[in-house]
Design a protein around this motif. Sequence first.
Motif, PDB file in Angstrom:
ATOM      1  N   ASN A  36       1.407  -1.008   0.316  1.00 50.60           N
ATOM      2  CA  ASN A  36       0.294  -0.214  -0.517  1.00 50.60           C
ATOM      3  C   ASN A  36       0.428   1.061  -0.123  1.00 50.60           C
ATOM      4  O   ASN A  36       2.097   1.363   0.552  1.00 50.60           O
ATOM      5  N   GLU A  37       0.023   2.623  -0.055  1.00 46.29           N
ATOM      6  CA  GLU A  37       0.852   3.740  -0.471  1.00 46.29           C
ATOM      7  C   GLU A  37       0.691   4.482   0.757  1.00 46.29           C
ATOM      8  O   GLU A  37      -0.439   4.303   1.779  1.00 46.29           O
ATOM      9  N   ARG A  38       1.586   5.124   1.485  1.00 49.03           N
ATOM     10  CA  ARG A  38       1.305   6.098   2.151  1.00 49.03           C
ATOM     11  C   ARG A  38       1.232   6.846   2.254  1.00 49.03           C
ATOM     12  O   ARG A  38       1.279   8.527   1.361  1.00 49.03           O
ATOM     13  N   ASP A  39      -0.629   8.146   3.292  1.00 49.62           N
ATOM     14  CA  ASP A  39      -0.218   9.395   2.491  1.00 49.62           C
ATOM     15  C   ASP A  39       0.659  10.129   4.066  1.00 49.62           C
ATOM     16  O   ASP A  39       0.071   9.529   5.350  1.00 49.62           O
ATOM     17  N   LEU A  40       0.844  11.524   3.217  1.00 43.59           N
ATOM     18  CA  LEU A  40       1.354  11.711   4.671  1.00 43.59           C
ATOM     19  C   LEU A  40       1.197  13.843   4.335  1.00 43.59           C
ATOM     20  O   LEU A  40       1.350  13.838   3.326  1.00 43.59           O
ATOM     21  N   ASP A  41       0.064  14.498   5.069  1.00 47.92           N
ATOM     22  CA  ASP A  41       0.016  15.249   5.160  1.00 47.92           C
ATOM     23  C   ASP A  41       0.471  17.065   5.340  1.00 47.92           C
ATOM     24  O   ASP A  41       0.536  16.979   6.871  1.00 47.92           O
ATOM     25  N   LEU A  42       1.331  17.532   4.430  1.00 50.92           N
ATOM     26  CA  LEU A  42       2.193  18.278   5.136  1.00 50.92           C
ATOM     27  C   LEU A  42       1.417  19.493   4.977  1.00 50.92           C
ATOM     28  O   LEU A  42       0.803  19.627   3.922  1.00 50.92           O
ATOM     29  N   GLN A  43       0.912  20.508   5.943  1.00 51.72           N
ATOM     30  CA  GLN A  43       0.876  22.273   5.696  1.00 51.72           C
ATOM     31  C   GLN A  43       2.194  23.040   5.662  1.00 51.72           C
ATOM     32  O   GLN A  43       2.400  23.016   7.479  1.00 51.72           O
ATOM     33  N   LEU A  47       3.623  18.304   9.127  1.00 53.67           N
ATOM     34  CA  LEU A  47       2.771  17.203   8.739  1.00 53.67           C
ATOM     35  C   LEU A  47       1.562  17.369  10.187  1.00 53.67           C
ATOM     36  O   LEU A  47       1.755  17.365  11.236  1.00 53.67           O
ATOM     37  N   VAL A  48       0.472  17.303   9.432  1.00 53.93           N
ATOM     38  CA  VAL A  48      -1.112  17.419   9.858  1.00 53.93           C
ATOM     39  C   VAL A  48      -1.804  16.408  10.492  1.00 53.93           C
ATOM     40  O   VAL A  48      -2.826  16.215  10.457  1.00 53.93           O
ATOM     41  N   GLY A  49      -1.321  14.999   9.740  1.00 50.62           N
ATOM     42  CA  GLY A  49      -2.193  14.302   8.975  1.00 50.62           C
ATOM     43  C   GLY A  49      -2.053  13.406   8.258  1.00 50.62           C
ATOM     44  O   GLY A  49      -0.780  13.340   7.973  1.00 50.62           O
ATOM     45  N   SER A  50      -2.262  11.507   8.197  1.00 48.34           N
ATOM     46  CA  SER A  50      -1.685  10.338   7.804  1.00 48.34           C
ATOM     47  C   SER A  50      -3.096   9.706   8.060  1.00 48.34           C
ATOM     48  O   SER A  50      -3.595  10.431   7.638  1.00 48.34           O
ATOM     49  N   ASP A  51      -2.605   8.614   7.268  1.00 52.33           N
ATOM     50  CA  ASP A  51      -3.980   7.963   6.982  1.00 52.33           C
ATOM     51  C   ASP A  51      -4.258   7.685   8.131  1.00 52.33           C
ATOM     52  O   ASP A  51      -3.904   7.451   9.535  1.00 52.33           O
ATOM     53  N   PRO A  52      -6.082   7.316   8.493  1.00 54.70           N
ATOM     54  CA  PRO A  52      -7.004   7.298   9.274  1.00 54.70           C
ATOM     55  C   PRO A  52      -6.307   6.599  10.855  1.00 54.70           C
ATOM     56  O   PRO A  52      -6.083   5.025   9.996  1.00 54.70           O
ATOM     57  N   GLY A  53      -6.481   6.674  11.842  1.00 51.53           N
ATOM     58  CA  GLY A  53      -5.950   5.748  12.397  1.00 51.53           C
ATOM     59  C   GLY A  53      -4.864   5.583  12.660  1.00 51.53           C
ATOM     60  O   GLY A  53      -4.487   4.752  13.888  1.00 51.53           O
ATOM     61  N   LEU A  54      -3.884   5.947  12.536  1.00 52.95           N
ATOM     62  CA  LEU A  54      -2.075   5.852  12.557  1.00 52.95           C
ATOM     63  C   LEU A  54      -1.841   7.073  13.342  1.00 52.95           C
ATOM     64  O   LEU A  54      -2.274   8.684  13.039  1.00 52.95           O
ATOM     65  N   ARG A  66      12.171  14.587   9.504  1.00 49.79           N
ATOM     66  CA  ARG A  66      12.170  12.867   9.868  1.00 49.79           C
ATOM     67  C   ARG A  66      10.415  12.733  10.267  1.00 49.79           C
ATOM     68  O   ARG A  66      10.240  13.710  12.142  1.00 49.79           O
ATOM     69  N   ILE A  67      10.406  12.076  10.105  1.00 51.77           N
ATOM     70  CA  ILE A  67       8.551  11.759  10.428  1.00 51.77           C
ATOM     71  C   ILE A  67       8.575   9.983  10.291  1.00 51.77           C
ATOM     72  O   ILE A  67       8.830   9.976  10.096  1.00 51.77           O
ATOM     73  N   SER A  68       7.499   9.352  11.466  1.00 50.11           N
ATOM     74  CA  SER A  68       7.132   8.641  12.109  1.00 50.11           C
ATOM     75  C   SER A  68       6.373   8.245  12.304  1.00 50.11           C
ATOM     76  O   SER A  68       5.940   9.232  13.054  1.00 50.11           O
ATOM     77  N   ILE A  69       6.100   6.877  11.394  1.00 51.21           N
ATOM     78  CA  ILE A  69       4.955   6.792  11.570  1.00 51.21           C
ATOM     79  C   ILE A  69       4.258   5.552  13.049  1.00 51.21           C
ATOM     80  O   ILE A  69       5.331   4.683  11.591  1.00 51.21           O
ATOM     81  N   ASN A  70       3.407   5.309  13.118  1.00 49.47           N
ATOM     82  CA  ASN A  70       3.355   4.326  14.844  1.00 49.47           C
ATOM     83  C   ASN A  70       4.706   4.066  15.206  1.00 49.47           C
ATOM     84  O   ASN A  70       4.552   2.620  15.448  1.00 49.47           O
ATOM     85  N   GLY A  71       5.600   4.441  14.756  1.00 48.11           N
ATOM     86  CA  GLY A  71       7.146   4.266  15.802  1.00 48.11           C
ATOM     87  C   GLY A  71       7.830   3.156  14.736  1.00 48.11           C
ATOM     88  O   GLY A  71       8.521   2.184  14.838  1.00 48.11           O
ATOM     89  N   GLU A  72       7.094   2.782  13.648  1.00 52.83           N
ATOM     90  CA  GLU A  72       7.887   1.468  12.553  1.00 52.83           C
ATOM     91  C   GLU A  72       7.594   1.847  11.181  1.00 52.83           C
ATOM     92  O   GLU A  72       8.916   1.394  10.990  1.00 52.83           O
TER      93      GLU A  72
END
Length: 85
Positions: A36-43, A47-54, A66-72
């Motif tokens: 899958n692809e990852r969405d990173l919403d930068l404004q 970073l103001v958002g990513s995929d829902p629930g993350l 440096r951006i970390s998603i769910n620490g993984e």
Amino acid sequence: MNGSTRWRRTALCGDQRLTGWVAGRYLRKAALPSGNERDLDLQAGKLVGSDPGLGFNQERTGDQNRISINGEERYEIPDVVIYGD
């Protein structure tokens, strides 16, 4: 391609849709294990958002974001990719 530089078309989505080109040396290819692809919403560079629930975290060092998603997952995005030259 310009000489030995590869270029990639990019887009900034939002209220003001901007498009342009970025030299490939500023980009890194990332693939999720699921394919899958990852969405990173930068404004405005934040970073103001990513995929829902993350959960996500952003740290800035010099001109690197440096951006970390769910620490993984980890992404490093240079300012020039976000703001241009």
